[in-house]
Write a protein that holds these residues in place. Structure first.
Motif, short mmCIF file in Angstrom:
data_model
loop_
_atom_site.label_atom_id
_atom_site.label_comp_id
_atom_site.label_asym_id
_atom_site.label_seq_id
_atom_site.Cartn_x
_atom_site.Cartn_y
_atom_site.Cartn_z
N MET A 194 -4.26 -0.55 -6.38
CA MET A 194 -4.35 -1.94 -5.51
C MET A 194 -5.44 -2.41 -5.69
O MET A 194 -5.64 -3.53 -5.65
CB MET A 194 -4.83 -0.61 -4.43
N TYR A 217 -4.52 4.36 5.75
CA TYR A 217 -3.83 4.88 4.76
C TYR A 217 -4.59 6.32 4.04
O TYR A 217 -6.10 6.16 3.82
CB TYR A 217 -3.32 4.27 3.40
N GLU A 275 -1.69 -4.67 7.04
CA GLU A 275 0.40 -5.22 7.36
C GLU A 275 0.52 -5.26 9.23
O GLU A 275 -0.27 -5.51 9.87
CB GLU A 275 0.54 -3.66 7.33
N PHE A 302 0.62 -1.37 0.35
CA PHE A 302 -0.19 0.20 0.15
C PHE A 302 0.93 1.27 0.31
O PHE A 302 0.33 2.30 -0.70
CB PHE A 302 -0.87 -0.21 0.98
N LYS A 326 -6.67 -6.11 -0.19
CA LYS A 326 -7.99 -5.95 -0.10
C LYS A 326 -7.55 -5.02 0.92
O LYS A 326 -6.88 -4.65 1.99
CB LYS A 326 -8.14 -7.34 1.37
N TYR A 327 -8.33 -4.06 1.61
CA TYR A 327 -8.48 -2.76 2.33
C TYR A 327 -10.29 -2.57 2.60
O TYR A 327 -11.04 -3.16 1.93
CB TYR A 327 -8.47 -1.34 1.01
N GLU A 328 -10.32 -1.71 3.32
CA GLU A 328 -11.54 -1.07 3.72
C GLU A 328 -12.45 0.04 3.52
O GLU A 328 -10.73 1.45 4.65
CB GLU A 328 -11.73 -1.65 5.15
N VAL A 369 -8.53 4.41 3.78
CA VAL A 369 -8.38 2.96 3.94
C VAL A 369 -7.49 2.30 5.42
O VAL A 369 -6.55 2.91 5.59
CB VAL A 369 -8.12 2.37 2.95
N LYS A 370 -8.54 1.67 5.60
CA LYS A 370 -7.75 0.35 6.46
C LYS A 370 -7.17 -0.88 5.67
O LYS A 370 -8.11 -1.46 5.23
CB LYS A 370 -7.86 -0.02 7.53
N VAL A 371 -6.23 -1.52 6.51
CA VAL A 371 -5.59 -2.41 5.47
C VAL A 371 -4.70 -3.58 6.50
O VAL A 371 -4.55 -3.32 7.57
CB VAL A 371 -4.56 -1.68 4.09
#
Length: 348
Positions: free
Chosen positions: A105, A88, A136, A53, A111-113, A132-134
């Protein structure tokens, strides 16, 4: 079999571990120029195990991060922790647009929210087009350093800068001292991957002195935020409840086109950082974008090697071979298996 590895950083120790695991009769020697191993970029990075990301302008770096993520997790799981809220934010004035960022991406099926953009953490929330929330992970680089040194079964030479590599003979020279011959030599020195290579195999590279602030912040230990993409900032969990603070504007303290110029400054890197108020500038820059308080614990300053053609975020890993020498261009820590696999494929 006898193997000499130049560079006692993360790449050097990881490759040594993989070689020892593959070959039962091997003798590995690591040569480190500093008095202590594992004090360079590989173990004073931002403690992030990437999924890609961070690199919307370098598809190959994303690819290497994705390919290395699961293997790194399997090998070093005891030193990894989840970052429950890893955010991010894509700035309207970044080098990639929101549409471009999402397209990259999505092309890698990451995958992200998507979250609502609020002002609880971000100053000037209207400046952003995406949050976005990812998924890692955070690397406990402090514990990882101790593990790597403890489990190394070979010989570690510290205070031993290698000045010359005879790739044909497998011989290393440090001042008047000579080591070898080795069946294989691996140059994982990070800042000088061209040592021992003929000119037609040289990597085209440049260098930076880079600084990170290690601090106790007002963020929860498992929360991270990175503002994309350009001259922005990132705050990421490290270990013991601490975070690293980085700034694209001030983390690269100095830039070099000459390895000799880098080596001249490197022993004085902390004096340079203090004189140029780098820690204060990083913290101030972070505060321009985020609602965050911090109490600085350490300043990390190390060298970073990048491709000369890089325009901002290409951090690839590559191996080139010449006679008995394997030379490693060390990229992101999560791509380390790319290097060890390439070497092991050629070793007999």
């Amino acid at each position: 079999m006898r193997v000499g590895i130049i560079g006692g950083g993360f790449f050097g120790f990881h490759i040594a571990q993989q070689i020892e695991r593959r070959f039962g009769d091997v003798r590995v020697e690591i040569f480190e120029r500093e008095p202590t191993p594992l004090v360079g970029a590989g173990t004073t990075n931002q403690c992030r195990l990437h999924m890609g990301f961070h690199y919307p302008r370098s598809g190959y770096t994303i690819y290497q991060s994705i390919m290395g993520f699961d293997r790194f997790t399997g090998e070093y799981s005891e030193f990894l922790s989840d970052v429950d809220e890893n955010l991010y934010a894509v700035h309207h004035d970044g080098l990639v647009s929101v549409e471009e960022y999402l397209a990259v991406m999505n092309s890698f099926h990451l995958k992200y929210e998507v979250l609502p953009i609020t002002g609880d953490l971000l100053r000037r929330p209207d400046d952003y087009g995406l949050l976005v929330k990812v998924l890692e992970k955070s690397i406990d680089v402090k514990a990882l350093r101790e593990r790597l040194v403890h489990r190394f079964d070979g010989v570690l030479h510290v205070d031993t800068p290698i000045d010359e590599v005879d790739a044909a003979a497998g011989v290393l020279r440090s001042g008047s001292r000579e080591f070898g011959p080795f069946d294989y030599v691996i140059n994982a020195s990070y800042t000088d991957p061209n040592m021992g290579l003929p000119a037609d195999k040289h990597f085209r590279i440049k260098w930076e002195l880079a600084a990170l602030v290690l601090a106790k912040t007002s963020l929860p230990p498992a929360r991270a935020v990175t503002i994309m993409d350009g001259d922005y900032v990132s705050v990421y969990p490290a270990y013991e409840g601490l975070h690293t603070l980085s700034s694209v504007a001030y983390t690269p303290m100095r830039r070099y086109d000459s390895h000799d110029e880098l080596r001249a400054d490197y022993p004085h890197r902390y004096e340079i950082a203090e004189r140029e108020h780098v820690a204060e500038r990083i913290a101030q820059d972070v505060g321009e974008y985020l609602h965050i308080e911090h109490d600085q614990k350490e300043l990390w300053v190390t060298a970073k090697t990048k491709l000369a053609t890089d325009m901002g975020d290409s951090r690839v890993t590559e191996v080139r071979q010449h006679d008995r020498l394997f030379s490693v261009l060390c990229g992101k820590i999560d791509a380390v298996f790319e290097a060890s696999d390439a070497i092991l494929r050629e070793m007999r």
